[in-house]
Design an enzyme around this catalytic site. Structure first.
Site, PDB file in Angstrom:
ATOM      1  N   GLY A   1      -8.793  -8.467   0.130  1.00 28.31           N
ATOM      2  CA  GLY A   1      -7.566  -8.404   0.794  1.00 28.31           C
ATOM      3  C   GLY A   1      -6.740  -9.949   0.874  1.00 28.31           C
ATOM      4  O   GLY A   1      -5.610 -10.108   0.776  1.00 28.31           O
TER       5      GLY A   1
ATOM      6  N   GLY B   1     -13.439  -4.589  -0.199  1.00 27.32           N
ATOM      7  CA  GLY B   1     -14.700  -4.109  -0.126  1.00 27.32           C
ATOM      8  C   GLY B   1     -14.905  -2.941  -1.365  1.00 27.32           C
ATOM      9  O   GLY B   1     -16.010  -3.168  -2.079  1.00 27.32           O
TER      10      GLY B   1
ATOM     11  N   LYS C   1     -17.791 -16.454   3.355  1.00 23.02           N
ATOM     12  CA  LYS C   1     -19.373 -16.247   3.447  1.00 23.02           C
ATOM     13  C   LYS C   1     -19.798 -15.660   2.019  1.00 23.02           C
ATOM     14  O   LYS C   1     -19.336 -14.694   1.459  1.00 23.02           O
ATOM     15  CB  LYS C   1     -19.395 -15.027   4.389  1.00 23.02           C
ATOM     16  CG  LYS C   1     -19.034 -15.495   5.757  1.00 23.02           C
ATOM     17  CD  LYS C   1     -19.289 -14.314   6.825  1.00 23.02           C
ATOM     18  CE  LYS C   1     -19.404 -14.833   8.066  1.00 23.02           C
ATOM     19  NZ  LYS C   1     -19.192 -13.744   9.081  1.00 23.02           N
TER      20      LYS C   1
ATOM     21  N   ARG D   1       0.845  -1.297   0.004  1.00 23.56           N
ATOM     22  CA  ARG D   1       0.173  -0.016   0.004  1.00 23.56           C
ATOM     23  C   ARG D   1       0.735   1.282  -0.050  1.00 23.56           C
ATOM     24  O   ARG D   1       0.421   2.239  -0.561  1.00 23.56           O
ATOM     25  CB  ARG D   1      -1.009  -0.075   1.083  1.00 23.56           C
ATOM     26  CG  ARG D   1      -1.914  -0.987   0.897  1.00 23.56           C
ATOM     27  CD  ARG D   1      -3.001  -0.951   2.209  1.00 23.56           C
ATOM     28  NE  ARG D   1      -4.235  -1.926   1.697  1.00 23.56           N
ATOM     29  CZ  ARG D   1      -5.038  -2.396   2.710  1.00 23.56           C
ATOM     30  NH1 ARG D   1      -4.831  -2.163   3.883  1.00 23.56           N
ATOM     31  NH2 ARG D   1      -6.155  -3.028   2.123  1.00 23.56           N
TER      32      ARG D   1
HETATM   33  P1  AMP Z   1     -13.373 -13.635   2.817  1.00 19.89           P
HETATM   34  O1  AMP Z   1     -13.091 -12.186   3.302  1.00 19.89           O
HETATM   35  O2  AMP Z   1     -14.896 -13.819   2.993  1.00 19.89           O
HETATM   36  O3  AMP Z   1     -13.133 -13.221   1.314  1.00 19.89           O
HETATM   37  O4  AMP Z   1     -12.884 -14.950   3.318  1.00 19.89           O
HETATM   38  C1  AMP Z   1     -11.533 -14.973   3.323  1.00 19.89           C
HETATM   39  C2  AMP Z   1     -11.422 -16.133   4.290  1.00 19.89           C
HETATM   40  O5  AMP Z   1     -12.076 -17.362   3.919  1.00 19.89           O
HETATM   41  C3  AMP Z   1      -9.705 -16.588   4.442  1.00 19.89           C
HETATM   42  O6  AMP Z   1      -9.456 -16.152   5.521  1.00 19.89           O
HETATM   43  C4  AMP Z   1      -9.863 -18.192   4.219  1.00 19.89           C
HETATM   44  O7  AMP Z   1      -9.203 -19.060   5.234  1.00 19.89           O
HETATM   45  C5  AMP Z   1     -11.401 -18.457   4.564  1.00 19.89           C
HETATM   46  N1  AMP Z   1     -11.830 -19.601   3.807  1.00 19.89           N
HETATM   47  C6  AMP Z   1     -11.684 -20.130   2.755  1.00 19.89           C
HETATM   48  N2  AMP Z   1     -12.313 -21.401   2.342  1.00 19.89           N
HETATM   49  C7  AMP Z   1     -12.742 -21.690   3.531  1.00 19.89           C
HETATM   50  C8  AMP Z   1     -13.265 -22.874   3.990  1.00 19.89           C
HETATM   51  N3  AMP Z   1     -13.510 -23.872   3.136  1.00 19.89           N
HETATM   52  N4  AMP Z   1     -13.492 -23.235   5.317  1.00 19.89           N
HETATM   53  C9  AMP Z   1     -13.533 -22.019   6.017  1.00 19.89           C
HETATM   54  N5  AMP Z   1     -12.790 -20.882   5.839  1.00 19.89           N
HETATM   55  C10 AMP Z   1     -12.443 -20.775   4.451  1.00 19.89           C
END
Ligand code: AMP
Length: 419
Positions: A376, A399, A220, A35
């Site tokens: 991120g 975001g 999520k 950054r």
């Molecule tokens: P996000 O902030 O929603 O983009 O999520 C990123 C996070 O998703 C990372 O920290 C990953 O460790 C987590 N992640 C990816 N795949 C999985 C999974 N199968 N189970 C749990 N966490 C996950």
């Protein structure tokens, strides 16, 4: 709208909103300078023109003033080193009048973390946990005029304003949007990094070479629903991986063991699949997953069908069978957007899927595709695997990038354009 390329900063003081929300280790040492490097072209142009630069940023989520764990004082040396001039530091962003006044052409000043003041975000602090909605709304309303004053004070330090913080452009904060009201149209502009980000997003959204494939992963569905919906109008292929996928499998009647999922979003997941079918979008979900018997790097592993994961096991990485399917799609693509890891890549034993995706995206880029990687965690992943320079563009905004792709107007950009 004023354009930074045409602006001559000679003899002017420029206040620049940068995104110095950088990761530090437990000793306060910088662990990733992406950054800071991203802001250098704008900062250097101001200095080279014969202007003086006042940098302002937030870092982390401080809850009090001051909260030294989040002090930007920790990165003064790192910024000085990269900018090539000694950077002065104002230990209180609201008490920098003298330092700003005495700043000479070619000099640089960094203000302390803006979020030490609740006015920056316009979010009241010290509210009782059980405060009613009325009390919360009244506290927010009371903070509004103070936020204006805060922004006006920051504006008083300088002759012109540059917003180069793409990562916070989706927030209507004092330093990202409100401040723009205190400069006339000729003296406020977007910085080089911001312009690069906007062009990169424009490339994937409005200048699409087909096939266009989006790869979405992460934990999520809830945080990505908006973007999934808007991508259904644009893409030919949508690869859904990572923790997000299990809400889909459960909604389809699958057995997902202890995998991450959001029950309340199952109907939405099914409707996304339905909508994709209607729009002719090929959705590719994972067919098998590398499951672990606990959420840890050292968990035992076994490959399971994504619709048949035993209790006591959770899907944690993409399997080779899924990766083989995705490879075909990615390699045939001419435009690629990637946001979110396809597994728990922070655990080295479950990072293979995400690393392999990064390699495929790099390979497809080499073969002529345009690839935009953002968010991120995907940025952290692509840096970790040393492939950041082998994709077309790595966005600094998570975001902000998702909201721009959804077609939302980003307040930080709108404030400069006067929209
Ligand atoms: P996000 O902030 O929603 O983009 O999520 C990123 C996070 O998703 C990372 O920290 C990953 O460790 C987590 N992640 C990816 N795949 C999985 C999974 N199968 N189970 C749990 N966490 C996950």
């Amino acid at each position: 709208m004023q354009n930074i390329d045409n602006y001559n900063f000679k003899g002017k003081k420029a206040i620049v909103r940068v995104d110095f929300n950088v990761p530090l280790d437990e000793n306060g040492k910088l662990t990733d300078d992406t950054r800071i490097r991203g802001a250098l072209p704008t900062l250097k142009k101001i200095l080279a023109d014969g202007g003086a630069v006042i940098m302002m940023s937030h870092m982390g989520k401080p809850k009090k003033n001051p909260d030294m764990k989040f002090s930007l004082g920790q990165i003064v040396d790192a910024v000085s080193e990269r900018l090539g001039v000694p950077v002065k530091f104002a230990p209180d962003c609201m008490k920098a009048d003298e330092l700003a006044k005495n700043l000479k052409p070619g000099e640089a000043l960094l203000l302390e973390n803006l979020r030490f003041y609740p006015e920056e975000e316009g979010k009241p602090r010290d509210l009782a946990k059980d405060a009613s909605d009325e009390v919360k709304a009244a506290a927010k309303a009371a903070l509004k005029p103070k936020q204006k004053e805060f922004a006006k004070h920051l504006a008083s330090y300088a002759d012109c304003y540059v917003n180069d913080a793409f990562g916070t452009a989706h927030r209507k904060h004092a330093s990202t949007a409100v401040i723009a009201d205190f400069f006339d149209t000729d003296n406020k502009m977007l910085g080089f990094l911001m312009n690069k980000e906007i062009t990169a997003i424009d490339n994937v959204m409005n200048n699409i070479q087909r096939p266009f494939t989006a790869i979405l992963g992460g934990s999520k569905v809830s945080s990505k629903l908006g973007v999934i919906r808007s991508l259904l109008d644009k893409v030919d292929n949508l690869i859904i991986g990572g923790g997000m996928g299990f809400t889909f499998f459960k909604a389809q009647g699958g057995k997902i063991g202890d995998s991450l999922h959001e029950d309340d979003l199952m109907p939405e997941a099914l409707s996304v699949l339905e909508e994709a079918k209607k729009k002719g979008v090929n959705i590719s979900l994972s067919v098998a997953t590398v499951a672990g018997d606990s959420f840890s790097n050292d968990a035992h592993q076994k490959v399971c069908d994504t619709h048949n994961i035993p209790d006591g096991w959770e899907g944690m990485d993409a399997s080779q069978a899924s990766l083989d399917n995705w490879k075909k799609i990615i390699m045939a693509s001419k435009t690629i957007l990637w946001n979110g890891p396809v597994g728990v890549f922070e655990f080295p034993n479950f990072a293979k899927g995400t690393e392999t995706i990064a390699k495929y995206v790099a390979e497809a880029t080499k073969a002529g595709a345009y690839s935009l990687v953002g968010g991120g965690d995907s940025v952290a992943a692509i840096n970790k695997f040393g492939l950041a320079d082998q994709v077309s563009y790595v966005s600094t905004g998570g975001g902000a990038m998702l909201e721009a792709i959804e077609g939302k107007v980003l307040p930080g950009i709108a404030a400069i354009k006067g929209e």
